[in-house]
Design a protein around this motif. Structure first.
Motif, short mmCIF file in Angstrom:
data_model
loop_
_atom_site.label_atom_id
_atom_site.label_comp_id
_atom_site.label_asym_id
_atom_site.label_seq_id
_atom_site.Cartn_x
_atom_site.Cartn_y
_atom_site.Cartn_z
N ARG A 111 27.12 25.93 81.43
CA ARG A 111 28.21 24.97 81.53
C ARG A 111 28.78 24.95 82.95
O ARG A 111 29.13 23.89 83.49
CB ARG A 111 29.30 25.31 80.53
CG ARG A 111 30.45 24.29 80.47
CD ARG A 111 31.55 24.79 79.55
NE ARG A 111 31.01 25.21 78.26
CZ ARG A 111 31.56 26.13 77.47
NH1 ARG A 111 32.68 26.73 77.88
NH2 ARG A 111 31.02 26.46 76.32
N THR A 112 28.86 26.12 83.56
CA THR A 112 29.36 26.21 84.94
C THR A 112 28.50 25.39 85.88
O THR A 112 29.00 24.65 86.73
CB THR A 112 29.40 27.68 85.40
OG1 THR A 112 30.26 28.42 84.53
CG2 THR A 112 29.90 27.78 86.83
N LEU A 146 26.34 22.93 85.07
CA LEU A 146 26.31 21.51 84.72
C LEU A 146 27.60 20.77 85.10
O LEU A 146 27.60 19.54 85.21
CB LEU A 146 26.05 21.34 83.22
CG LEU A 146 24.66 21.78 82.73
CD1 LEU A 146 24.54 21.60 81.23
CD2 LEU A 146 23.57 21.00 83.46
N THR A 147 28.68 21.52 85.29
CA THR A 147 29.94 20.89 85.72
C THR A 147 30.17 21.01 87.23
O THR A 147 31.19 20.53 87.72
CB THR A 147 31.13 21.52 84.98
OG1 THR A 147 31.13 22.94 85.18
CG2 THR A 147 31.05 21.22 83.49
N ASP A 148 29.22 21.63 87.93
CA ASP A 148 29.33 21.77 89.38
C ASP A 148 28.75 20.51 90.03
O ASP A 148 27.58 20.45 90.42
CB ASP A 148 28.57 23.02 89.85
CG ASP A 148 28.86 23.37 91.30
OD1 ASP A 148 29.35 22.51 92.03
OD2 ASP A 148 28.59 24.53 91.68
N ARG A 149 29.56 19.48 90.15
CA ARG A 149 29.07 18.19 90.62
C ARG A 149 28.61 18.23 92.07
O ARG A 149 27.68 17.53 92.45
CB ARG A 149 30.16 17.13 90.45
CG ARG A 149 30.47 16.79 88.99
CD ARG A 149 31.52 15.70 88.88
NE ARG A 149 32.81 16.16 89.39
CZ ARG A 149 33.89 15.40 89.45
NH1 ARG A 149 33.83 14.14 89.06
NH2 ARG A 149 35.03 15.90 89.91
#
Length: 451
Positions: A224-225, A227-230
């Protein structure tokens, strides 16, 4: 006499440059570097796989693209699993397992005959071969201090291309003795690399309780970390587009040169120019780009690579193809060290293996898509459209690097700040009145003389 003096100054300058380039790096890095060089010296198969499939086995360009695409699909699985194992299981066992599996599947692919067997062999070989990439990258970051990473990654990239340059020429000669020899030598060098890692390189992953307390152990919700690191995912996406262009030199370039009436040996000699130029010039690149904006360097690299591949649309002779290779190689030389240092700085210490795996995944997606898309565009739109399209992608990627660069540098600065340990502050309490009075009346102890 002035000539001798100038000569001595030149020698001292060369020695100083060599010391600044190679000195002070840890021993573990040099074992990894040696393994890389040996492995790449035998990396025959991927270079000549498109020619082997179309000319030796009689497969069509689309079938060859499918096999190369399955290699990329397997690589996508391998990098994802390899990145997770590197953080959970360890860098060393992941590397050993990946290299042993790759050597086994290399021989199996060489012996496969039906198309389905070749396709399955390519899929499994891609899985094992690319599973080593994130573990290797994480181990390199583990053992090399941040201040030395730019030159360490450049040295490792230099070894990759020294091996590649030799392999491209040797593979062209070995193919004349029989293509099976390519698979055998490639498997043998992979096994030698595994032996070096097994005997010389210790595990570098931090697993102690102290490391967990410091935050160096992989936390829950790691996926999740990422995948949310745009910011990081945007960087990976740009690398994907660059890789779609770059990997045409393995898939469609040999086919285009074959259509121009050039032999596999000629292709080997032309593509070897890529490795030769990198071997000659790559060690000077870190000093050239040091202190410059990485976003500007990456944008320039994208433009130059796009230009080189775009000019392939007009090539028809060996020398012209050679010129295009030299041009896009210059872009590759600028791109690689900047990419490697950015990956290291954008990866939290606890997730290095996974972040390396996600970045490697962009290469594997491109490895799967580049030959398939290249083959379709070439067959249905034309050879010229393929290469001019590569030039357009390079230009768009360059603009995107300029736009997204500041956000990447801010994120890298935040992670560097977070990684700096905070020293506890000692608060000195004033003594109690009774203690202060006792200290004032107590006789002073003699101060020992300094020796």
């Amino acid at each position: 006499m002035p000539v001798i003096t100038n000569g001595g100054d030149a020698v001292r300058t060369v020695r100083g440059w060599f010391r600044d380039t190679t000195g002070g790096l840890p021993r573990a890095f040099w074992y990894l570097w040696t393994g890389t060089l040996i492995n790449r010296l035998g990396s025959f198969v991927l270079v000549f796989l498109a020619i082997y499939l179309t000319q030796e086995r009689g497969f069509s360009a689309s079938q060859a693209g499918l096999v190369l695409g399955l290699w990329g699909v397997g690589g996508a699985v391998g990098t994802t699993v390899g990145g997770t194992l590197a953080d959970r299981w360890g860098r060393r066992p992941t590397l050993l397992t990946a290299h042993l599996g790759a050597a086994t599947m290399m021989l199996a692919l060489g012996l496969a005959r039906p198309l389905w067997a070749v396709a399955l062999g390519a899929l499994l070989l891609g899985t094992f071969a690319e599973a080593a990439r994130p573990a290797f990258g994480a181990m390199m970051i583990d053992v090399v201090p941040e201040k030395d990473r730019l030159r360490a990654f450049s040295l490792n990239y230099w070894a990759i291309n020294l091996g590649f340059a030799c392999a491209a020429v040797l593979a062209g000669l070995a193919a004349q003795a029989g293509y099976l020899l390519l698979f055998v030598v490639d498997a043998a060098t992979t096994l030698i690399t595994a032996l070096i890692i097994f005997t010389r390189v210790k595990e570098t992953r931090t697993t102690s309780a102290a490391a967990v307390a410091k935050g160096d152990a992989a936390p829950r919700g790691a996926l999740r970390t990422i995948l949310t690191d745009r910011v990081y995912l945007g960087f990976v996406a740009l690398n994907l587009f660059a890789a779609l262009v770059f990997l045409q030199h393995i898939s469609m370039l040999p086919i285009a040169m074959g259509d121009s009436g050039l032999t596999p040996a000629t292709y080997g000699s032309v593509i070897a120019l890529n490795g030769v130029l990198i071997v000659v010039g790559q060690l000077f690149v870190p000093r050239l780009i040091k202190g410059r904006s990485r976003s500007h360097v990456l944008a320039l690299a994208s433009l130059v690579m796009g230009l080189g591949f775009g000019l392939t649309a007009f090539a028809g002779t060996a020398w012209f193809y050679g010129v295009t290779v030299l041009i896009w190689t210059l872009g590759e030389m600028l791109n690689s060290p900047s990419n490697s240092t950015l990956i290291a700085e954008l990866s939290p210490a606890a997730l290095r293996g996974r972040y390396q795996g996600v970045f490697s995944l962009s290469w594997q997606i491109a490895g799967a898509a580049a030959p398939i898309l290249g083959g379709l565009v070439r067959e249905h739109v034309g050879n010229g459209a393929l290469w001019l399209g590569c030039a357009a992608i390079g230009a768009v990627t360059a603009v995107a690097h300029l736009v997204s660069g500041p956000a990447r540098e801010r994120r890298a600065a935040q992670l560097r700040t977070a990684a700096v340990p905070v020293r506890p502050v000692t608060v000195i309490q004033p003594p109690a009145p009774e203690a202060a009075e006792a200290a004032a009346t107590a006789p002073a102890e003699p101060v020992p003389a300094r020796s």
